[in-house]
Design an enzyme around this catalytic site. Structure first.
Site, mmCIF file in Angstrom:
data_model
loop_
_atom_site.group_PDB
_atom_site.id
_atom_site.type_symbol
_atom_site.label_atom_id
_atom_site.label_comp_id
_atom_site.label_asym_id
_atom_site.label_seq_id
_atom_site.Cartn_x
_atom_site.Cartn_y
_atom_site.Cartn_z
ATOM 1 N N HIS A 177 20.051 31.381 159.043
ATOM 2 C CA HIS A 177 18.991 32.396 159.190
ATOM 3 C C HIS A 177 17.673 31.865 158.642
ATOM 4 C CE1 HIS A 177 20.687 35.989 160.896
ATOM 5 N NE2 HIS A 177 21.666 36.040 160.016
ATOM 6 N N CYS B 288 26.958 39.752 162.557
ATOM 7 C CA CYS B 288 25.660 39.691 161.893
ATOM 8 C C CYS B 288 24.971 41.035 162.016
ATOM 9 C CB CYS B 288 24.816 38.600 162.551
ATOM 10 S SG CYS B 288 23.170 38.412 161.874
ATOM 11 N N HIS C 196 25.957 30.576 157.310
ATOM 12 C CA HIS C 196 25.357 31.617 158.150
ATOM 13 C C HIS C 196 23.974 31.995 157.618
ATOM 14 C CE1 HIS C 196 25.861 35.304 160.774
ATOM 15 N NE2 HIS C 196 24.912 35.725 159.949
ATOM 16 N N GLU C 197 23.859 32.194 156.293
ATOM 17 C CA GLU C 197 22.571 32.597 155.700
ATOM 18 C C GLU C 197 21.562 31.449 155.703
ATOM 19 O OE1 GLU C 197 22.218 35.671 155.591
ATOM 20 O OE2 GLU C 197 24.350 36.121 155.668
#
EC number: 3.5.1.88
Length: 169
Positions: free
Chosen positions: A146, A99, A142-143
């Site tokens: 976030h 990341c 993953h996004e």
């Protein structure tokens, strides 16, 4: 609109641990944010996704582009989503992740290998459904994490699953 390259926020910045706010995908601010995310991603070697919290904006917006990555099987090209949600997830598998907000570490994270995500396209307000797998599915999760205030470090099995990032000369 032209995108502006923004500095990437690094852990332990508070914005990375805070759930982002839902956005109006038709607003000029969101359209500019998307342009900025794409511009920032373009100058970041190896980057396949970037979320608004990573540039200091607490919002549920991200961009993804896994085009050309060797682990990619399904690829929808470069796209942005607002207010995305996972609709279904299956075929869980462990994989290594890195990341930009945690530049010195990678970790093994268990993620769905098959994924369906819905969201809204910025600029048009069109409802979008993305069905994907493998590496693109991992990048999307993953996004979305976030945007929900999570880093990949929050998802690893423990300290034994965290590694120093390899640097290649």
């Amino acid at each position: 609109m032209t995108g502006v390259i923004r500095p990437v926020v690094r852990a332990p910045a508070g914005v990375l641990g805070t759930a982002g706010k839902e956005v109006d995908p038709l607003s000029a601010e969101v359209r500019q944010l998307v342009e900025d995310l794409f511009a920032t991603m373009a100058v970041s070697p190896g980057c396949v996704g970037l979320a608004a919290p990573q540039v200091g904006v607490s919002a549920r917006v991200f961009v993804v582009d896994v085009t050309g990555h060797p682990k990619t099987r399904t690829c929808h090209g470069a796209f942005a989503l607002c207010n995305a949600e996972v609709v279904s997830a299956s075929k869980w598998e462990k994989g290594r992740e890195g990341c930009m907000s945690v530049p010195d570490l990678t970790g093994d994270v268990r993620r769905a290998g098959n994924l369906v995500v819905t969201g809204v396209a910025p600029g048009t307000g069109e409802q979008v459904e993305i069905r994907t797998n493998a590496f693109e599915a991992r990048a999307l999760q993953h996004e979305i994490d976030h945007c929900s205030g999570y880093l990949f470090l929050d998802k690893v099995a423990g300290a034994h699953a965290i590694y120093p990032r390899k640097t290649y000369l």
